[in-house]
Design a protein around this motif. Structure first.
Motif, PDB file in Angstrom:
ATOM      1  N   LYS A 157      42.855 -19.345 -36.990  1.00 44.40           N
ATOM      2  CA  LYS A 157      41.482 -19.588 -36.573  1.00 44.40           C
ATOM      3  C   LYS A 157      41.056 -18.613 -35.478  1.00 44.40           C
ATOM      4  O   LYS A 157      39.928 -18.180 -35.436  1.00 44.40           O
ATOM      5  CB  LYS A 157      41.330 -21.024 -36.077  1.00 44.40           C
ATOM      6  CG  LYS A 157      41.428 -22.045 -37.171  1.00 44.40           C
ATOM      7  CD  LYS A 157      41.277 -23.433 -36.622  1.00 44.40           C
ATOM      8  CE  LYS A 157      41.479 -24.475 -37.712  1.00 44.40           C
ATOM      9  NZ  LYS A 157      41.438 -25.839 -37.184  1.00 44.40           N
ATOM     10  N   ALA A 201      37.555 -14.621 -35.530  1.00 47.22           N
ATOM     11  CA  ALA A 201      36.483 -15.008 -34.614  1.00 47.22           C
ATOM     12  C   ALA A 201      35.995 -13.793 -33.840  1.00 47.22           C
ATOM     13  O   ALA A 201      36.713 -12.810 -33.683  1.00 47.22           O
ATOM     14  CB  ALA A 201      36.977 -16.082 -33.652  1.00 47.22           C
ATOM     15  N   SER A 257      33.168 -18.371 -35.071  1.00 51.86           N
ATOM     16  CA  SER A 257      34.009 -18.218 -36.261  1.00 51.86           C
ATOM     17  C   SER A 257      33.327 -17.259 -37.228  1.00 51.86           C
ATOM     18  O   SER A 257      32.108 -17.294 -37.396  1.00 51.86           O
ATOM     19  CB  SER A 257      34.210 -19.561 -36.953  1.00 51.86           C
ATOM     20  OG  SER A 257      34.870 -20.448 -36.096  1.00 51.86           O
ATOM     21  N   GLN A 312      26.493 -22.375 -34.854  1.00 50.18           N
ATOM     22  CA  GLN A 312      27.626 -23.003 -34.195  1.00 50.18           C
ATOM     23  C   GLN A 312      27.283 -23.523 -32.800  1.00 50.18           C
ATOM     24  O   GLN A 312      28.152 -23.900 -32.030  1.00 50.18           O
ATOM     25  CB  GLN A 312      28.804 -22.023 -34.157  1.00 50.18           C
ATOM     26  CG  GLN A 312      29.305 -21.723 -35.562  1.00 50.18           C
ATOM     27  CD  GLN A 312      30.415 -20.702 -35.600  1.00 50.18           C
ATOM     28  OE1 GLN A 312      31.268 -20.663 -34.726  1.00 50.18           O
ATOM     29  NE2 GLN A 312      30.424 -19.868 -36.630  1.00 50.18           N
TER      30      GLN A 312
END
Length: 122
Positions: free
Chosen positions: A37, A41, A54, A68
């Motif tokens: 993750k 990003a 992201s 987001q």
């Protein structure tokens, strides 16, 4: 009999039970994002605001930031006003190359226009 004592359990005739506490190490593991993750990003800063977004290939950094919940200053969405200019701290490889509008507005600056920087897979 192994029993946990609480203030309420000291009152005669009153029985209280508590769930056992989870070990702190397990809680820390769950709260930390995985490396996958973090790798996908883009981290940016604009004035006093900063955010990590992201990667969503095919959409602009501005749209991803707004989607987001990041606080970002912007106006025209065409690359002419320059209000959405941001400093990129990490994830530059997930952004498209500078287009003509960015080159014209920012020159040789390392900043990017969030409305023009399109996210892509590295």
């Amino acid at each position: 009999m192994n029993r946990e004592w609480t203030v309420g359990s000291l009152i005669p005739g009153r029985e209280t039970r508590r769930a056992p506490l989870e070990p702190p190490a397990r809680l820390a593991e769950e709260k930390q994002p995985s490396l996958d993750k973090l790798a996908a990003a883009v981290q940016w800063k604009q004035k006093e605001a900063s955010c990590t977004v992201s990667v969503k290939p095919g959409i602009t950094l501005l749209d991803a930031a707004l989607e987001q919940g990041c606080s970002i200053d912007y106006k025209c969405r065409k690359g002419t006003c320059g209000r959405c200019a941001v400093d990129i701290f990490s994830g530059e490889t997930f952004l498209s190359l500078r287009n003509e509008a960015e080159q014209k507005k920012l020159g040789a600056s390392l900043r990017r226009l969030a409305c023009q920087a399109v996210m892509r897979e590295a």
